[in-house]
Design a protein around this motif. Sequence first.
Motif, short mmCIF file in Angstrom:
data_model
loop_
_atom_site.label_atom_id
_atom_site.label_comp_id
_atom_site.label_asym_id
_atom_site.label_seq_id
_atom_site.Cartn_x
_atom_site.Cartn_y
_atom_site.Cartn_z
N ALA A 79 0.88 -1.17 0.00
CA ALA A 79 0.00 0.00 0.00
C ALA A 79 0.92 1.22 0.00
O ALA A 79 2.10 1.11 0.37
N TYR B 171 -7.97 -5.17 -0.79
CA TYR B 171 -8.83 -4.52 0.21
C TYR B 171 -10.18 -4.16 -0.40
O TYR B 171 -11.23 -4.39 0.21
N GLN B 172 -10.17 -3.61 -1.61
CA GLN B 172 -11.45 -3.24 -2.24
C GLN B 172 -12.27 -4.47 -2.59
O GLN B 172 -13.48 -4.48 -2.40
N ILE C 64 -3.53 -2.16 -1.49
CA ILE C 64 -3.99 -0.96 -2.20
C ILE C 64 -2.96 -0.70 -3.29
O ILE C 64 -1.80 -0.38 -2.98
#
Length: 402
Positions: A77, A151-152, A111
Amino acid sequence: MTDSNPVFFLSYARTPGLQGADADQPVFSFFEELGEQVAGLTGVPAEQAGHVDRPGTASDGWLSKLTASSVLVPLYAPRYFTDPLCGRQWTAFKRRVGPDYGRAVVPVLWIPPTQGTTLPMAALDIPAHLPREGDDEEQHAHDRYAESGLYQLMEMEDDDQRAYRAVLGRLAQRITRAWEDTPPRTVSIERLTDRPGLVDAFAAQPSKPTLRITVVAPTAARLPPGRDAASYGSDTESWRPYRTARGTLTQQAFALARNLGFEPELVPLEKAYESITYDGSAREPVRPLAPSVLVVDAWILGDLRIAEQVQHIVQANRPWLAVMAVLAEDDPQTRRDEARLRSLLEWTLSRHRHLRDMPRTARGTAARGIPKADAFAWLFAELAKSCYLRYLESRVRRPTSD
């Protein structure tokens, strides 16, 4: 496996502030699900499959767990590569596994990086994306993962939740393979935290030039016929050819490099081979990565595959690379087999320009076989400096078009 030997260590950037623990809850949920998947594939209990630092743990409490873990799973990320703790964990794991540590790192695109950003140098050689394998549905899941991040996918419903499950399963498979392929290598915490300390692998480092060092030698588990194990250990770093010298050859080379003002980097043969040679149908690399020294134990040249790799490296004739061959005169077996070992060197390095045309130069002397530790030190210093100068020349020289 015991409860102190996790299969994987999950490294993530903690969310700062009082609400950090709540904000990081998705990380812990993912960790639990990943642990269950890995446990199912490896046969270990789920509570022993992995380790992640929870809020409230000691600042360096992670070190003993990382020392015992076989696989590093970093959650990529934007904040991960600016977190000093994550950088220190990366450094510790690299020391824990050794120079070929990349095969034991399984990144997770938590991310994805924003457009225009690049990974730091420490992570460039490690594939971050999953290969597009499987049926159409799985390939679609991998594409969504590369685009949106795990994560999404984790936060969505229905089709995307299936994509999350597909990616989760593939990551667990990669971790299991890395665990199976990474031999155990016991490293004490004291060795991990030696005098230089655990520096942040992602931070800008002092501008010392890098010197890449590749050691080509047998290990105690894979010895040439007729060779005893007295000079070898569990990896090539343990090779100690000169009986009168203190420490291993790698330790000697690293100390010499640092005394010369370099930052030494140990590079496995396979990785060095790729960066030095090239296929005839491919474009030659325009710029070298760094000056390089290849140190070869004459005993290993009886292995035809390795001898051919060394031949190809020599044939590439890189001015910023030096080849140093070792024939230790204080080794009884080497003295006994000296004629045969010299023949192996001559056959393998027959295309070495300095050995053939300029044998009295430092490069020619080093390629003929270095008998003593003090001669090795002198030649290493001379060759490291000359390779660095030639490296600088190659960097400023304009590439020619075909």
